[in-house]
Design a protein around this motif. Structure first.
Motif: not given
Length: 249
Positions: A226-234
């Protein structure tokens, strides 16, 4: 990188950026870098220093075991041998590279021949030499008859093999699916807000509307989650995102 030259020191790079002539007398402030293209400021008094003077100004005592290159404003590298001098008052002379090695290595980057003083070079350094945005561009090894190979930012490519390696940069294009629709992006990471905007162009998080982002088929560092608000993902090609929202109004 911030430079902190004392009053009275002529900042050569500042003069060039301002479009004015470099002062006719020292001391001069210039930049000396390493194989990662990380530069630090040094000061030298002589307006026409020798190779040894520049190396010693950079803290190198055993000058025989080091190579010195002048790095021009367009990124070209010129090795400075024994007995050669550099006029710091000349346009474009403000950066040098120092390598601890006994020989240089030649390769091509975007059809430009470069002499390099270290046995290895990273993908990120290749991007810096090519003057491209490291976040949106990738660098590849031209296999000439085989499959071209992507060089990662942290990978240290060995230049010591026989032959001249040929590298090229290109805008990185990765295709991901957001709510089953394909999207092409030019970066190795996506933020929460970017994914939401791909799903809903007019998306705006409010007190009454909350978005949830999940993903799967990601790279080994983050295969699903899960990608949370304010986060980033490769991201990687074929990665799947699902974006939903809850309307509390």
């Amino acid at each position: 990188m911030a430079k902190n030259f004392e009053d009275g020191v002529e900042d050569v790079q500042q003069a060039l950026n301002a479009g004015r002539e470099v002062r006719g007398h020292g001391p001069y402030g210039m930049l000396i870098g390493d194989e990662r293209l990380e530069f630090r400021p040094v000061v030298i008094a002589d307006p026409v220093p020798t190779r040894r003077q520049i190396l010693e100004a950079g803290g190198v005592r055993d000058t025989v075991e080091h190579l010195l290159f002048l790095m021009s404003q367009n990124g070209l590298l010129l090795e400075l041998g024994d007995g050669l001098t550099v006029d710091l008052r000349s346009a474009g002379v403000e950066r040098f590279l120092v390598f601890r090695n006994d020989r240089s290595f030649r390769f091509e980057l975007d059809d430009r021949v470069i002499e390099w003083g270290a046995t290895r070079i990273s993908g990120l350094t290749l991007k810096k030499l090519a003057s491209v945005d490291p976040l949106t561009f990738a660098v590849w090894l031209d296999a000439r008859g085989g499959k071209d190979r992507l060089i990662g930012d942290a990978e240290l490519f060995d230049l010591s093999a026989p032959g001249v390696e040929r590298f090229y940069t290109a805008l990185r294009t990765i295709t991901v699916k957001v709510n089953t629709r394909p999207h092409q992006v030019h970066t190795e990471t996506l933020t929460f807000d970017q994914v939401v905007k791909l799903a809903f162009a007019d998306a705006a998080t409010t007190d009454s509307r909350v978005y949830t982002v999940t993903f799967k088929r990601g790279p080994a560092s983050n295969p699903e989650g899960t990608l949370v608000e304010g986060g980033s993902v490769h991201i990687k090609d074929g990665m799947l995102f699902n974006v939903t929202f809850t309307d509390k109004s």
